[in-house]
Design an enzyme around this catalytic site. Sequence first.
Site, PDB file in Angstrom:
ATOM      1  N   GLY A  59       0.847  -1.187   0.000  1.00  0.00           N
ATOM      2  CA  GLY A  59       0.000   0.000   0.000  1.00  0.00           C
ATOM      3  C   GLY A  59       0.878   1.230   0.000  1.00  0.00           C
ATOM      4  O   GLY A  59       1.773   1.334  -0.837  1.00  0.00           O
ATOM      5  N   GLU A  60       0.677   2.088   0.943  1.00  0.00           N
ATOM      6  CA  GLU A  60       1.467   3.310   1.037  1.00  0.00           C
ATOM      7  C   GLU A  60       1.934   3.470   2.488  1.00  0.00           C
ATOM      8  O   GLU A  60       1.133   3.745   3.381  1.00  0.00           O
ATOM      9  CB  GLU A  60       0.629   4.502   0.559  1.00  0.00           C
ATOM     10  CG  GLU A  60       1.339   5.830   0.648  1.00  0.00           C
ATOM     11  CD  GLU A  60       2.764   5.802   0.094  1.00  0.00           C
ATOM     12  OE1 GLU A  60       2.969   5.391  -1.051  1.00  0.00           O
ATOM     13  OE2 GLU A  60       3.685   6.168   0.850  1.00  0.00           O
ATOM     14  N   CYS A  91       6.185  -5.246   0.539  1.00  0.00           N
ATOM     15  CA  CYS A  91       6.331  -3.926  -0.095  1.00  0.00           C
ATOM     16  C   CYS A  91       6.221  -2.794   0.941  1.00  0.00           C
ATOM     17  O   CYS A  91       7.163  -2.594   1.696  1.00  0.00           O
ATOM     18  CB  CYS A  91       5.351  -3.783  -1.249  1.00  0.00           C
ATOM     19  SG  CYS A  91       5.848  -2.482  -2.386  1.00  0.00           S
ATOM     20  N   ARG A 120      13.017   3.355   0.178  1.00  0.00           N
ATOM     21  CA  ARG A 120      11.642   3.444  -0.319  1.00  0.00           C
ATOM     22  C   ARG A 120      11.631   3.842  -1.796  1.00  0.00           C
ATOM     23  O   ARG A 120      12.453   4.655  -2.222  1.00  0.00           O
ATOM     24  CB  ARG A 120      10.922   4.481   0.547  1.00  0.00           C
ATOM     25  CG  ARG A 120       9.474   4.617   0.286  1.00  0.00           C
ATOM     26  CD  ARG A 120       8.815   5.471   1.380  1.00  0.00           C
ATOM     27  NE  ARG A 120       7.558   5.940   0.883  1.00  0.00           N
ATOM     28  CZ  ARG A 120       7.339   7.170   0.434  1.00  0.00           C
ATOM     29  NH1 ARG A 120       8.286   8.077   0.464  1.00  0.00           N
ATOM     30  NH2 ARG A 120       6.157   7.470  -0.040  1.00  0.00           N
ATOM     31  N   ILE A 149       5.788  -3.071  -7.361  1.00  0.00           N
ATOM     32  CA  ILE A 149       5.014  -1.844  -7.614  1.00  0.00           C
ATOM     33  C   ILE A 149       5.574  -0.742  -6.711  1.00  0.00           C
ATOM     34  O   ILE A 149       5.424  -0.817  -5.490  1.00  0.00           O
ATOM     35  CB  ILE A 149       3.516  -2.062  -7.295  1.00  0.00           C
ATOM     36  CG1 ILE A 149       2.957  -3.270  -8.067  1.00  0.00           C
ATOM     37  CG2 ILE A 149       2.722  -0.793  -7.599  1.00  0.00           C
ATOM     38  CD1 ILE A 149       1.557  -3.704  -7.615  1.00  0.00           C
ATOM     39  N   ARG A 150       6.227   0.244  -7.315  1.00  0.00           N
ATOM     40  CA  ARG A 150       6.897   1.287  -6.523  1.00  0.00           C
ATOM     41  C   ARG A 150       7.644   0.632  -5.347  1.00  0.00           C
ATOM     42  O   ARG A 150       7.509   1.037  -4.190  1.00  0.00           O
ATOM     43  CB  ARG A 150       5.891   2.318  -5.988  1.00  0.00           C
ATOM     44  CG  ARG A 150       5.305   3.199  -7.059  1.00  0.00           C
ATOM     45  CD  ARG A 150       4.332   4.201  -6.467  1.00  0.00           C
ATOM     46  NE  ARG A 150       3.229   3.545  -5.791  1.00  0.00           N
ATOM     47  CZ  ARG A 150       2.814   3.815  -4.572  1.00  0.00           C
ATOM     48  NH1 ARG A 150       3.378   4.742  -3.857  1.00  0.00           N
ATOM     49  NH2 ARG A 150       1.801   3.154  -4.059  1.00  0.00           N
ATOM     50  N   HIS A 185       4.923  -8.483  -4.113  1.00  0.00           N
ATOM     51  CA  HIS A 185       3.559  -8.738  -3.625  1.00  0.00           C
ATOM     52  C   HIS A 185       3.077 -10.140  -3.978  1.00  0.00           C
ATOM     53  O   HIS A 185       2.291 -10.274  -4.929  1.00  0.00           O
ATOM     54  CB  HIS A 185       2.590  -7.770  -4.313  1.00  0.00           C
ATOM     55  CG  HIS A 185       2.740  -6.347  -3.961  1.00  0.00           C
ATOM     56  ND1 HIS A 185       2.043  -5.757  -2.934  1.00  0.00           N
ATOM     57  CD2 HIS A 185       3.475  -5.363  -4.526  1.00  0.00           C
ATOM     58  CE1 HIS A 185       2.347  -4.471  -2.875  1.00  0.00           C
ATOM     59  NE2 HIS A 185       3.214  -4.207  -3.822  1.00  0.00           N
ATOM     60  N   GLU A 187       0.801 -11.702  -2.668  1.00  0.00           N
ATOM     61  CA  GLU A 187      -0.663 -11.743  -2.471  1.00  0.00           C
ATOM     62  C   GLU A 187      -1.426 -11.414  -3.754  1.00  0.00           C
ATOM     63  O   GLU A 187      -2.636 -11.622  -3.818  1.00  0.00           O
ATOM     64  CB  GLU A 187      -1.070 -10.774  -1.340  1.00  0.00           C
ATOM     65  CG  GLU A 187      -0.994  -9.278  -1.651  1.00  0.00           C
ATOM     66  CD  GLU A 187       0.404  -8.684  -1.497  1.00  0.00           C
ATOM     67  OE1 GLU A 187       1.381  -9.439  -1.377  1.00  0.00           O
ATOM     68  OE2 GLU A 187       0.513  -7.428  -1.500  1.00  0.00           O
TER      69      GLU A 187
HETATM   70  N1  GLN Z   1       6.117   2.976  -2.395  1.00  0.00           N
HETATM   71  C1  GLN Z   1       5.144   2.539  -1.439  1.00  0.00           C
HETATM   72  C2  GLN Z   1       5.452   3.093  -0.052  1.00  0.00           C
HETATM   73  O1  GLN Z   1       6.279   3.899   0.113  1.00  0.00           O
HETATM   74  C3  GLN Z   1       5.053   1.027  -1.378  1.00  0.00           C
HETATM   75  C4  GLN Z   1       4.387   0.513  -2.624  1.00  0.00           C
HETATM   76  C5  GLN Z   1       3.653  -0.771  -2.439  1.00  0.00           C
HETATM   77  O2  GLN Z   1       3.379  -1.248  -1.336  1.00  0.00           O
HETATM   78  N2  GLN Z   1       3.266  -1.326  -3.566  1.00  0.00           N
HETATM   79  O3  GLN Z   1       4.819   2.703   0.896  1.00  0.00           O
END
Ligand code: GLN
Length: 206
Positions: A59-60, A91, A120, A149-150, A185, A187
């Site tokens: 997530g974030e 992540c 990050r 993903i990021r 991920h 999941e």
């Molecule tokens: N870049 C996100 C963060 O800083 C993490 C991305 C993700 O969980 N897919 O939390």
Amino acid sequence: MPQSEPASASDPTPVIGVLALQGDVREHLAALAEAGATARPVRRPRELDEADGLVIPGGESTTMSKLAVAFGMLELLRARIRAGMPVYGSCAGMIMVAEKLLDGREDQETLGGIDMIVRRNAFGRQNESFEAAVEVAGVAGGPVEGVFIRAPWVESTGAGVEVLAVHDGHTVAVRQGPVLATSFHPELTGDHRVHALFVDMVRATL
Ligand code: GLN
């Protein structure tokens, strides 16, 4: 409580929480259930108390950090982790279990759990997301499909940390005792072998 398989002393069914402040909670709940755990969302202290182990989802991490403070969960989570609760972070969850963070927001808190420095967004922004086959130590049956993903990577690790996977020269899966983390991920893939590894780690502590 109804369970798909009867628990027995030799093969107990662990209760595994998914930190449900923000992120892909549903996907982790489904993966954990498929991997043989009783999976529940965790937002409140009592829900955390009832969990044998915890997944911190993707997530974030900056939002998760803020909400953990707002929900009064930050110190409780830190205390459970210090007391040895098994945790798996994917992540953003990997960022949350880092002792130190690079390229985080100034006010961003982590929970700790793994003696590592995590960078990050290390693999780039959203449009640089990618998939790659990743060989993970402790996961039998060939490489897992890594969805990045990021994604963060692990910049460096302390002496007690096992490196479980490397992609393009960067550490992307680690374990320190009861705490596991991946940059990617599992999941999101339908392949539950990483979750099964974590369920075994939690079961070993019951
Ligand atoms: N870049 C996100 C963060 O800083 C993490 C991305 C993700 O969980 N897919 O939390």
